[in-house]
Design an enzyme around this catalytic site. Structure first.
Site, PDB file in Angstrom:
ATOM      1  N   CYS A  50      20.438  38.984  46.866  1.00  0.00           N
ATOM      2  CA  CYS A  50      20.258  39.688  45.595  1.00  0.00           C
ATOM      3  C   CYS A  50      19.283  38.942  44.698  1.00  0.00           C
ATOM      4  O   CYS A  50      19.374  37.727  44.534  1.00  0.00           O
ATOM      5  CB  CYS A  50      21.605  39.833  44.881  1.00  0.00           C
ATOM      6  SG  CYS A  50      21.501  40.709  43.297  1.00  0.00           S
ATOM      7  N   CYS A  56      22.920  35.941  37.460  1.00  0.00           N
ATOM      8  CA  CYS A  56      24.130  36.740  37.316  1.00  0.00           C
ATOM      9  C   CYS A  56      25.368  35.887  37.615  1.00  0.00           C
ATOM     10  O   CYS A  56      25.420  35.179  38.628  1.00  0.00           O
ATOM     11  CB  CYS A  56      24.080  37.934  38.267  1.00  0.00           C
ATOM     12  SG  CYS A  56      25.576  38.932  38.259  1.00  0.00           S
ATOM     13  N   CYS A  59      28.230  36.239  41.162  1.00  0.00           N
ATOM     14  CA  CYS A  59      28.244  35.531  42.451  1.00  0.00           C
ATOM     15  C   CYS A  59      27.806  34.088  42.246  1.00  0.00           C
ATOM     16  O   CYS A  59      26.886  33.819  41.476  1.00  0.00           O
ATOM     17  CB  CYS A  59      27.308  36.201  43.451  1.00  0.00           C
ATOM     18  SG  CYS A  59      27.797  37.866  43.954  1.00  0.00           S
ATOM     19  N   CYS A 134      23.078  45.382  43.265  1.00  0.00           N
ATOM     20  CA  CYS A 134      24.298  44.597  43.427  1.00  0.00           C
ATOM     21  C   CYS A 134      24.738  44.693  44.876  1.00  0.00           C
ATOM     22  O   CYS A 134      24.903  45.797  45.403  1.00  0.00           O
ATOM     23  CB  CYS A 134      25.405  45.086  42.498  1.00  0.00           C
ATOM     24  SG  CYS A 134      26.905  44.075  42.593  1.00  0.00           S
ATOM     25  N   PHE A 264      56.561  41.218  40.665  1.00  0.00           N
ATOM     26  CA  PHE A 264      55.224  41.485  40.125  1.00  0.00           C
ATOM     27  C   PHE A 264      54.576  42.572  40.991  1.00  0.00           C
ATOM     28  O   PHE A 264      53.463  42.432  41.492  1.00  0.00           O
ATOM     29  CB  PHE A 264      54.366  40.215  40.101  1.00  0.00           C
ATOM     30  CG  PHE A 264      55.012  39.038  39.439  1.00  0.00           C
ATOM     31  CD1 PHE A 264      54.940  38.876  38.058  1.00  0.00           C
ATOM     32  CD2 PHE A 264      55.701  38.086  40.179  1.00  0.00           C
ATOM     33  CE1 PHE A 264      55.543  37.787  37.432  1.00  0.00           C
ATOM     34  CE2 PHE A 264      56.305  36.995  39.571  1.00  0.00           C
ATOM     35  CZ  PHE A 264      56.228  36.844  38.191  1.00  0.00           C
ATOM     36  N   GLU A 284      58.482  45.059  38.016  1.00  0.00           N
ATOM     37  CA  GLU A 284      57.168  45.022  37.367  1.00  0.00           C
ATOM     38  C   GLU A 284      57.324  45.133  35.852  1.00  0.00           C
ATOM     39  O   GLU A 284      58.143  45.926  35.360  1.00  0.00           O
ATOM     40  CB  GLU A 284      56.295  46.166  37.894  1.00  0.00           C
ATOM     41  CG  GLU A 284      55.001  46.410  37.158  1.00  0.00           C
ATOM     42  CD  GLU A 284      54.095  45.198  37.113  1.00  0.00           C
ATOM     43  OE1 GLU A 284      53.470  44.980  36.065  1.00  0.00           O
ATOM     44  OE2 GLU A 284      54.016  44.461  38.126  1.00  0.00           O
ATOM     45  N   ASP A 330      53.654  38.444  44.010  1.00  0.00           N
ATOM     46  CA  ASP A 330      52.196  38.477  43.823  1.00  0.00           C
ATOM     47  C   ASP A 330      51.926  38.357  42.320  1.00  0.00           C
ATOM     48  O   ASP A 330      51.562  39.327  41.662  1.00  0.00           O
ATOM     49  CB  ASP A 330      51.623  39.785  44.387  1.00  0.00           C
ATOM     50  CG  ASP A 330      50.109  39.858  44.268  1.00  0.00           C
ATOM     51  OD1 ASP A 330      49.476  38.823  43.976  1.00  0.00           O
ATOM     52  OD2 ASP A 330      49.549  40.955  44.443  1.00  0.00           O
ATOM     53  N   CYS A 356      46.256  34.792  43.770  1.00  0.00           N
ATOM     54  CA  CYS A 356      44.826  34.859  43.473  1.00  0.00           C
ATOM     55  C   CYS A 356      44.337  33.568  42.833  1.00  0.00           C
ATOM     56  O   CYS A 356      43.236  33.522  42.294  1.00  0.00           O
ATOM     57  CB  CYS A 356      44.535  36.050  42.543  1.00  0.00           C
ATOM     58  SG  CYS A 356      45.406  35.970  40.962  1.00  0.00           S
TER      59      CYS A 356
END
Length: 399
Positions: A50, A56, A59, A134, A264, A284, A330, A356
């Site tokens: 890219c 940017c 990334c 992108c 979650f 949740e 999660d 994450c």
């Protein structure tokens, strides 16, 4: 520096690292830092696809080929674990989502002179990069950038908006934060934009919450084979490919176990996939997500039992958890310290932890290991291709 040094790994923020701990921007394993400070590219260094790369902030690692990228994704997880004195019995090869597969994104929009700029911010900066291409987004999402620029030209004066895009069952759901329609011309322009681009939904949020402008049919996202109502701004795994990898791990590790507590649980990404024959409690905090999962479970007949519960303020107790055959969680990036403490004190024999954030996961993992759990397996997942953002699925067991 008196001699050349090879780059051995990529650090958490994307710099290459030498054996003596020097951080080198734009370097990947196999590159060589020469004695004069110049960088000599090795076999794992590739040309970024890219043209916006290096400016940017979306990334950080397009200069790393797939081998180097997979190494980075794996090491982000294993080094986080080792930092808490934890070693997994098995570390699966890193799973990388392919280019142009990301199905959700948030753009920023602003006016510069007569132009409307739409894109991501530069790394560690508020400066906006106006995107003309992108390589991570699904084409259905990126194709809306030019029409959005044209639409937002109608909002004169200062413009500061966020644009949330998500690819769902009916097409693209688009939410614009920071503007409101004033007058007939702007209202008609919004409707024309939604119709001409075949949007699944268009909503505006001027600070009081999202208001739907266009939604020809109810917006849904199919999870576990079940169409689930998709609230504006709801969480969705970044790629369909990554979702399959994470859900696949959970289904493999929890096969034949019932009941399962899904904590979650969001819209029910895992609960609806695990349910039947397993019975699944889906806890949740977000009311919209809870109600969407509840309605989907009722319509489908799957044995999912949604519970509206803030697990940070009111975690499931050790006594509650001991009634389940396994727990899946999660949590958000901060982890789930208080809930993990209750899991550690329970008699539950199996935990699947989706994360994450390897750093917060590793801290929670230490609590589980100190309570007698073993980290049987971890599967690193690079959903956010060419990014330093890493996810994982992990299995903890105890006898």
């Amino acid at each position: 520096m008196n001699q050349a040094q090879e780059i051995l790994r990529i650090a958490a923020r994307g710099d290459g690292v030498t054996a003596d701990g020097q951080h080198v921007a734009g370097a990947v394993p196999g590159d060589v830092l020469a004695a004069d400070g110049t960088l000599q590219f090795g076999p794992r260094h590739q040309s970024p696809p890219c043209k916006h790369f290096a400016n940017c902030g979306g990334c950080q690692l397009q200069h790393a080929d797939d081998v180097a990228l997979a190494q980075f994704v794996s090491e982000r997880v294993t080094y986080a674990a080792e930092g808490q004195s934890i070693v997994a019995a098995k570390v699966a090869p890193a799973h990388l989502s392919p280019p142009r597969s990301r199905r959700r994104a948030t753009f920023h929009a602003m006016r510069r002179g007569a132009q409307v700029l739409i894109g991501y911010r530069e790394g560690r900066s508020h400066k906006l990069v106006d995107l003309s291409e992108c390589h991570v987004l699904r084409p259905e999402l990126f194709s809306l950038v030019a029409p959005l620029r044209e639409l937002l030209q109608l909002w004169e004066g200062r413009l500061a908006a966020d644009i949330e895009l998500a690819l769902i069952d009916q097409g693209v759901a688009c939410g614009i934060k920071g503007i409101r329609a004033v007058g007939l011309s702007q209202t008609e322009a919004l409707l024309d934009f939604a119709r001409d681009n075949d949007l699944a939904r268009l909503s505006l949020d001027d600070g009081l919450g999202p208001e739907t402008v266009w939604e020809p049919e109810p917006a849904t996202m199919t999870l576990g084979g079940v169409p689930v109502a998709f609230p504006a701004g709801a969480f969705l795994q970044a790629t369909e490919d990554g979702e399959r990898a994470l859900v696949g791990a959970a289904k493999e590790w929890l096969a034949g176990i019932t009941p399962v507590a899904d904590l979650f649980s969001g819209l029910g990404t895992f609960a609806l996939s695990l349910a039947g024959p397993s019975k699944v409690l889906a806890a949740e905090a977000s009311r919209d997500a809870h109600l969407a999962c509840q309605s989907a479970a009722r319509r489908s007949g799957k044995p999912v039992f949604p519970q509206h519960r803030d697990l940070f303020r009111n975690p499931l107790t050790a006594e509650d958890l001991s009634k389940f055959g396994a727990v899946l969680l999660d949590p958000p990036r901060a982890g789930a310290r208080d809930q993990i403490l209750q899991i550690a004190q329970s008699s539950i024999p199996r935990v699947v932890y989706i994360s994450c954030n390897p750093a917060s996961w590793a801290k929670d993992a230490k609590t589980l290991v100190e309570a007698g759990f073993l980290l049987d397996e971890v599967r690193p997942v690079g959903q956010f291709r060419w990014s330093t953002h890493v996810e994982l699925a992990s299995l903890f067991t105890r006898t």
